[in-house]
Design an enzyme around this catalytic site. Structure first.
Site, PDB file in Angstrom:
ATOM      1  N   SER A   1       0.850  -1.182   0.000  1.00 14.27           N
ATOM      2  CA  SER A   1       0.000   0.000   0.000  1.00 14.27           C
ATOM      3  C   SER A   1       0.894   1.243   0.000  1.00 14.27           C
ATOM      4  O   SER A   1       1.865   1.313  -0.759  1.00 14.27           O
ATOM      5  CB  SER A   1      -0.934  -0.028   1.213  1.00 14.27           C
ATOM      6  OG  SER A   1      -1.775   1.094   1.247  1.00 14.27           O
TER       7      SER A   1
ATOM      8  N   TYR B   1      -4.822   8.274  -6.613  1.00  8.35           N
ATOM      9  CA  TYR B   1      -3.866   7.335  -6.032  1.00  8.35           C
ATOM     10  C   TYR B   1      -4.318   6.930  -4.632  1.00  8.35           C
ATOM     11  O   TYR B   1      -4.324   5.733  -4.291  1.00  8.35           O
ATOM     12  CB  TYR B   1      -2.476   7.972  -5.983  1.00  8.35           C
ATOM     13  CG  TYR B   1      -1.408   7.103  -5.386  1.00  8.35           C
ATOM     14  CD1 TYR B   1      -1.115   5.852  -5.927  1.00  8.35           C
ATOM     15  CD2 TYR B   1      -0.673   7.526  -4.275  1.00  8.35           C
ATOM     16  CE1 TYR B   1      -0.126   5.044  -5.385  1.00  8.35           C
ATOM     17  CE2 TYR B   1       0.327   6.732  -3.733  1.00  8.35           C
ATOM     18  CZ  TYR B   1       0.596   5.492  -4.284  1.00  8.35           C
ATOM     19  OH  TYR B   1       1.580   4.697  -3.733  1.00  8.35           O
TER      20      TYR B   1
ATOM     21  N   LYS C   1      -5.344   3.156  -3.050  1.00  5.44           N
ATOM     22  CA  LYS C   1      -4.683   2.549  -1.892  1.00  5.44           C
ATOM     23  C   LYS C   1      -5.635   2.371  -0.712  1.00  5.44           C
ATOM     24  O   LYS C   1      -5.534   1.396   0.035  1.00  5.44           O
ATOM     25  CB  LYS C   1      -3.460   3.380  -1.487  1.00  5.44           C
ATOM     26  CG  LYS C   1      -2.338   3.355  -2.523  1.00  5.44           C
ATOM     27  CD  LYS C   1      -1.875   1.931  -2.817  1.00  5.44           C
ATOM     28  CE  LYS C   1      -0.693   1.891  -3.761  1.00  5.44           C
ATOM     29  NZ  LYS C   1      -0.254   0.508  -4.078  1.00  5.44           N
TER      30      LYS C   1
END
Length: 291
Positions: A135, A149, A153
């Protein structure tokens, strides 16, 4: 006799993926290193093959990913899957297109899900195995200019929590690794805002000077000077997986923050989350049926 581990590492052609492959080989384990372009990967990291590693061509966004991983896991008796392949799409939400966002999710989330689904049946039948999901600190807290992004994650972290509970009855372990800033080419591969006329902008005109612009410039300016050592990080991950060295006492932990900055960011997240819960408790507890 020490336990035998065979790692399958996605995105092993550079950065942390390459270093994890090398660290696992150095520790005496077997490695299946994957890359979209294995010819180039072999040239960039010839030591992976020299130390006994095997390269496998894999694009995690391919429709055949699940079957490719399943075949490799069975053929090589893989018992550690490292979902490392990924990239960071930079830009405020208004600036980036839906196609860019979908591409981000295809690699960072759906590719991970496909790889994991490919490995689970073999792990379950053997009642053993470890799934390592790489992660980010962006999976703890979202930063301005990295909304897509962070979304990918955060999704990875949520699925990992559910997966850990689903697979616990089969003695399959899930480990979420949350790296901070490491001195790899990860940020160097992030390009400026595509709509820029001067080629040096990170955001569109309306967002210049905002937190998103400043954050992107700060992170970009730190490229090559990040505090994290990827070789040490790779070794730490391998030790956490194999329960050796400093990893002896982390059994049962779901998360592994990596870097002083990652620990600090986790602390800020915990403090802020706790404050929100306590501040809104009187509202939260007021919405149930009267007894």
């Amino acid at each position: 006799m020490a336990a035998s581990y065979t790692f399958l590492v996605t995105g092993a052609s550079s950065g942390l993926g390459a270093q994890m492959s090398l660290a696992a080989l150095a520790a005496g384990h077997k490695v299946i290193a994957t890359a979209r372009n294995t010819a180039r990967a072999k040239q960039d990291y010839p030591e992976i093959e020299k130390r006994g590693g095997t390269w496998l061509t894999l694009d995690v966004t391919s429709p055949s990913t699940e079957t490719t991983v399943s075949s490799a896991v069975k053929a090589h008796n893989v018992n550690v899957l490292v979902n490392n392949a990924g990239y960071a799409l930079r830009g405020v939400l208004e600036d980036i297109s839906m196609s860019q966002i979908r591409e981000q999710m295809e690699t960072n989330l759906f590719g991970v899900l496909a790889c994991t689904k490919g490995a689970i049946p073999h792990f379950r039948q053997n009642r053993s195995g470890t799934i390592v999901n790489i992660s980010s600190t962006s999976g703890m807290t979202g930063s301005p200019g990295y909304a897509a992004y962070a979304a990918s994650k955060f999704a990875m972290e949520g699925y990992s929590e559910s997966l850990a509970a689903e697979l616990a009855p089969f003695d399959i372990r899930v480990l979420i690794v949350e790296p901070g800033g490491f001195r790899t080419n990860f940020q160097g591969a992030v390009v400026p805002y595509a709509g820029s006329s001067d080629g040096d902008a990170f955001v569109s005109e309306a967002y210049k000077g905002t937190a998103a612009d400043e954050t992107a410039r700060r992170i970009s300016g730190m490229h090559g000077m990040q505090p994290g050592d990827p070789i040490k990080a790779a070794r730490a991950i391998v030790e956490a997986v194999t329960r050796t060295g400093r990893g002896k006492d982390v059994d049962g932990c779901l998360r592994l923050p990596l870097g002083k900055d990652a620990v600090q960011r986790a602390g800020v997240k915990i403090k802020g989350f706790t404050k929100d819960v306590e501040t809104t408790r009187h509202i939260a507890e007021s919405v149930t049926f009267d007894e």
